[in-house]
Write an enzyme that holds these catalytic residues in place. Structure first.
Site, mmCIF file in Angstrom:
data_model
loop_
_atom_site.group_PDB
_atom_site.id
_atom_site.type_symbol
_atom_site.label_atom_id
_atom_site.label_comp_id
_atom_site.label_asym_id
_atom_site.label_seq_id
_atom_site.Cartn_x
_atom_site.Cartn_y
_atom_site.Cartn_z
ATOM 1 N N ARG A 134 -35.157 4.766 33.094
ATOM 2 C CA ARG A 134 -35.008 3.363 32.658
ATOM 3 C C ARG A 134 -33.741 2.805 33.279
ATOM 4 N NH1 ARG A 134 -33.790 2.921 26.850
ATOM 5 N NH2 ARG A 134 -31.719 2.344 27.577
ATOM 6 N N GLU A 156 -26.631 0.487 33.630
ATOM 7 C CA GLU A 156 -26.670 1.934 33.915
ATOM 8 C C GLU A 156 -28.100 2.333 34.259
ATOM 9 O OE1 GLU A 156 -26.467 4.911 30.936
ATOM 10 O OE2 GLU A 156 -27.395 3.683 29.396
ATOM 11 N N ASN A 158 -30.773 5.425 33.463
ATOM 12 C CA ASN A 158 -31.010 6.581 32.585
ATOM 13 C C ASN A 158 -32.030 7.524 33.212
ATOM 14 O OD1 ASN A 158 -29.613 5.622 29.953
ATOM 15 N ND2 ASN A 158 -30.860 3.875 30.608
ATOM 16 N N SER A 163 -35.192 5.951 26.042
ATOM 17 C CA SER A 163 -35.911 5.719 24.785
ATOM 18 C C SER A 163 -36.440 4.293 24.669
ATOM 19 C CB SER A 163 -35.002 6.060 23.610
ATOM 20 O OG SER A 163 -33.828 5.306 23.707
ATOM 21 N N LYS A 336 -22.755 8.711 35.111
ATOM 22 C CA LYS A 336 -22.162 7.421 35.475
ATOM 23 C C LYS A 336 -21.368 7.548 36.786
ATOM 24 C CE LYS A 336 -23.048 5.438 31.183
ATOM 25 N NZ LYS A 336 -23.766 6.431 30.461
ATOM 26 N N LYS A 398 -15.949 4.198 31.182
ATOM 27 C CA LYS A 398 -17.067 5.028 30.708
ATOM 28 C C LYS A 398 -16.880 6.503 31.071
ATOM 29 C CE LYS A 398 -20.484 1.366 31.469
ATOM 30 N NZ LYS A 398 -21.863 1.086 31.880
ATOM 31 N N GLU A 402 -24.142 9.921 27.428
ATOM 32 C CA GLU A 402 -25.300 9.069 27.148
ATOM 33 C C GLU A 402 -25.406 8.857 25.650
ATOM 34 O OE1 GLU A 402 -27.133 7.814 29.533
ATOM 35 O OE2 GLU A 402 -25.972 8.928 30.990
ATOM 36 N N GLY A 403 -26.153 7.827 25.273
ATOM 37 C CA GLY A 403 -26.545 7.712 23.866
ATOM 38 C C GLY A 403 -25.735 6.717 23.056
ATOM 39 N N ARG A 488 -33.362 -5.296 24.740
ATOM 40 C CA ARG A 488 -32.536 -5.035 23.558
ATOM 41 C C ARG A 488 -31.568 -6.190 23.401
ATOM 42 N NH1 ARG A 488 -29.858 0.576 24.702
ATOM 43 N NH2 ARG A 488 -30.125 -0.296 26.765
HETATM 44 P P1 ADP Z 1 -24.779 4.634 27.218
HETATM 45 O O1 ADP Z 1 -25.129 5.730 28.163
HETATM 46 O O2 ADP Z 1 -23.918 5.080 26.089
HETATM 47 O O3 ADP Z 1 -25.971 3.838 26.798
HETATM 48 P P2 ADP Z 1 -23.994 2.253 28.732
HETATM 49 O O4 ADP Z 1 -23.382 2.287 30.068
HETATM 50 O O5 ADP Z 1 -25.387 1.802 28.652
HETATM 51 O O6 ADP Z 1 -23.800 3.695 28.068
HETATM 52 O O7 ADP Z 1 -23.094 1.356 27.787
HETATM 53 C C1 ADP Z 1 -23.403 1.112 26.434
HETATM 54 C C2 ADP Z 1 -23.452 -0.383 26.164
HETATM 55 O O8 ADP Z 1 -22.209 -0.997 26.531
HETATM 56 C C3 ADP Z 1 -24.511 -1.122 26.950
HETATM 57 O O9 ADP Z 1 -25.750 -1.086 26.296
HETATM 58 C C4 ADP Z 1 -23.926 -2.529 27.036
HETATM 59 O O10 ADP Z 1 -24.194 -3.258 25.845
HETATM 60 C C5 ADP Z 1 -22.435 -2.274 27.098
HETATM 61 N N1 ADP Z 1 -21.985 -2.250 28.503
HETATM 62 C C6 ADP Z 1 -21.900 -1.164 29.307
HETATM 63 N N2 ADP Z 1 -21.475 -1.514 30.539
HETATM 64 C C7 ADP Z 1 -21.301 -2.848 30.527
HETATM 65 C C8 ADP Z 1 -20.866 -3.812 31.492
HETATM 66 N N3 ADP Z 1 -20.505 -3.468 32.721
HETATM 67 N N4 ADP Z 1 -20.812 -5.108 31.112
HETATM 68 C C9 ADP Z 1 -21.149 -5.494 29.861
HETATM 69 N N5 ADP Z 1 -21.558 -4.630 28.903
HETATM 70 C C10 ADP Z 1 -21.633 -3.325 29.223
HETATM 71 MG MG MG Z 2 -27.126 2.520 27.846
#
Ligand code: ADP
Ligand code: MG
Length: 514
Positions: A134, A156, A158, A163, A336, A398, A402-403, A488
């Site tokens: 995803r 990101e 996945n 999920s 990441k 970051k 994940e998660g 979402r």
């Molecule tokens: P995870 O693997 O924990 O899902 P993500 O990289 O998806 O990590 O980050 C979690 C959440 O943080 C995302 O769903 C988003 O809402 C927010 N986020 C992450 N990166 C960004 C970004 N570059 N700009 C804005 N929001 C972000």
């Molecule tokens: Mg995410």
């Protein structure tokens, strides 16, 4: 889509209208498995000791507006993203160079890599890998330019336990149903029309991916019937999301599957001499099934490995003959750090994996700038940005996790880095914040309606089945398709977006011209 274009969406509801909408939404959701097990904060374990209760998944009352061009582009490039990550997972040497930078400072990545090496020493016996991917995006608006423009930027990618494919299909049907039964006021129907609603076939399409792997496994090695094994957490709040895939796999693919809590792996499965994986359901000890495909919905977080046996369990599954979704190398491709290596401005790496320029340039256009925090030139620049409170406020930090719930946002970054020995900094990446337009919507969570400014995150699913190859043989992609979407939506006050982590809600797209 700058919000003033649609200031009256979603429309105000009278209390009778809201009651009608909510009662239909709640009943439909439970009747169709748009549900989660309630959080202990909502229904304390003492009230529901056997975990019998379910509740509506956090869901938006209205489908959120989403720019049609961005939506179409995200779906159109998914096959290229599948190809990219399959190619990365097949390039062990390239992965190794990146993973090695993390090994001493990130124990989890180190253990995954060691597990891969251990299997490699013995020799892999399964050449096929499945990815149920995803790719997550936000719409980025550039308000600073004279004519504000919008574009799609990737949050990101996945590669493990992607999920909400099950619930996402349901929520797009729910919003369509609410429109059909006139739960939305007539005033909204200039925007909110059947033709604007985007269905998501993720549930069935991801299940087809599992069925494709099951069938590609080939002839059985034992006399047992064959099955797919879902490796799950225990307890699992998001069980219904997974059940939709299980039911579609059975109803549409005729494939039997079982749910195995990760911590029971060594108790309920065994390897034959040729490393065929056999599952013995504890409920039917006289039966045994040959496992064609192991689908990980657990194992992506260090919390899933509290005991040394849990690492032995991962090793046991990885060395088996079953097709892994994902393999450890595919899991690692989702770090990441890999996304950063591809997306650091002027990075040469993308071209290597996507040789067609017009394909690579469309993928490249979705990258937001991401920097390492190491001692390279880009890393030194990034360290300056991250330690200055002024510039840090435009970034997110970051780790390789994940998660949800793991990132450090904006002004909190400098203090966080100060608390960390500098030698651990390269375990993190620094990403520019994407700034999506703030929309309005209402979210039903734990029986309560929350209203206000929201932002959306679009996820596009992809299915990819490939042959890894070895030595001079680079393998090949055997199946590759885009597999529906997830929207979402979260309150614009929260930086995090995870639905299961308690921040976001599942939603569907009402497509509009920006
Ligand atoms: P995870 O693997 O924990 O899902 P993500 O990289 O998806 O990590 O980050 C979690 C959440 O943080 C995302 O769903 C988003 O809402 C927010 N986020 C992450 N990166 C960004 C970004 N570059 N700009 C804005 N929001 C972000
Ligand atoms: Mg995410």
């Amino acid at each position: 889509m700058v919000p003033p274009l649609y200031p009256d969406y979603p429309p105000e509801l009278s209390s009778a209208q809201e009651q009608y909408l909510l009662s239909n939404l709640k009943d439909w959701s439970i009747a169709h498995g748009l549900a989660v097990r309630p959080a202990p904060s909502f229904v304390p374990t003492s009230q529901d000791p056997s975990g019998a209760l379910a509740t509506t998944a956090p869901v938006t009352l209205f489908p959120s507006l989403f720019p049609r061009a961005c939506f179409e582009e995200a779906l159109a490039i998914q096959k290229a993203y599948n190809e990219l990550y399959s190619a990365i997972a097949r390039d062990e040497e390239w992965l190794q160079a990146i993973v090695e930078e993390l090994i001493g400072i990130d124990d989890f990545v180190g253990k995954l890599w060691q597990t891969h090496l251990e299997v490699k020493r013995e020799g892999y016996v399964q050449d096929l890998s499945l990815g149920l991917f995803r790719s997550d995006y936000m719409v980025h608006s550039e308000p600073s330019t004279a004519s504000p423009s919008i574009g799609l930027k990737q949050v990101e990618f996945n590669t493990i336990a992607s999920s909400f494919g099950g619930l996402s299909s349901q929520v797009s049907i729910l919003h369509n149903y609410l429109l059909t039964i006139d739960a939305y006021p007539v005033s909204a129907t200039t925007i909110l029309r059947k033709s604007s609603l985007a269905p998501s076939d993720s549930s069935s399409s991801l299940a087809k991916g599992l069925a494709a792997a099951h069938s590609a496994y080939g002839s059985p090695r034992t006399s047992h019937p064959m099955c797919v094994l879902f490796i799950v957490q225990d307890p699992e709040r998001n069980v219904f999301d997974q059940r939709h895939l299980e039911y579609a796999l059975l109803a549409e693919g005729g494939v039997r599957s079982f749910r195995l809590p990760f911590h029971r792996t060594l108790l309920d499965t065994r390897l034959e001499a040729d490393r065929t994986l056999v599952y013995v359901p504890p409920s039917i000890p006289s039966a045994a099934y040959e496992v064609t495909t192991v689908y990980f919905r657990a194992g992506y977080s260090p919390d899933d490995y509290p005991r040394t046996e849990d690492w032995r369990a991962r090793f046991h599954l990885e060395r088996s003959r079953a097709i892994k979704c994902p393999s450890i190398l595919t899991h690692l491709a989702g770090c990441k750090k890999i996304q950063q290596v591809l997306a650091t401005p002027h990075s040469p790496h993308l071209k290597q994996f996507l040789p067609e320029d017009n394909v690579a340039s469309r993928v490249l256009a979705t990258f937001a700038p991401i920097y390492p925090l190491d001692e390279s030139q880009a890393g030194i620049e990034a360290r300056k940005l991250a330690t200055d409170p002024e510039s840090a406020s435009r970034y997110v930090l970051k780790p390789q996790r994940e998660g949800g719930g793991n990132n450090i946002y904006r002004k909190a970054i400098p203090l966080f880095l100060e608390s960390l020995p500098e030698k651990s900094w390269p375990a993190y990446i620094l990403m520019e914040m994407i700034e999506p337009p703030v929309l309005k919507n209402a979210i039903l969570r734990n029986g309560e309606v929350q209203r206000g400014g929201v932002i959306g995150e679009l996820g596009v699913y992809g299915v990819c089945l490939w042959r890894n190859g070895s030595g001079g043989d680079a393998g090949e992609v055997l199946q590759n398709w885009e597999a529906g979407y997830l929207l979402r939506t979260k309150g614009n006050q929260s930086e995090e977006g995870g639905v299961a982590a308690g921040f976001g809600a599942v939603d569907s797209c009402c497509l509009v011209d920006a």
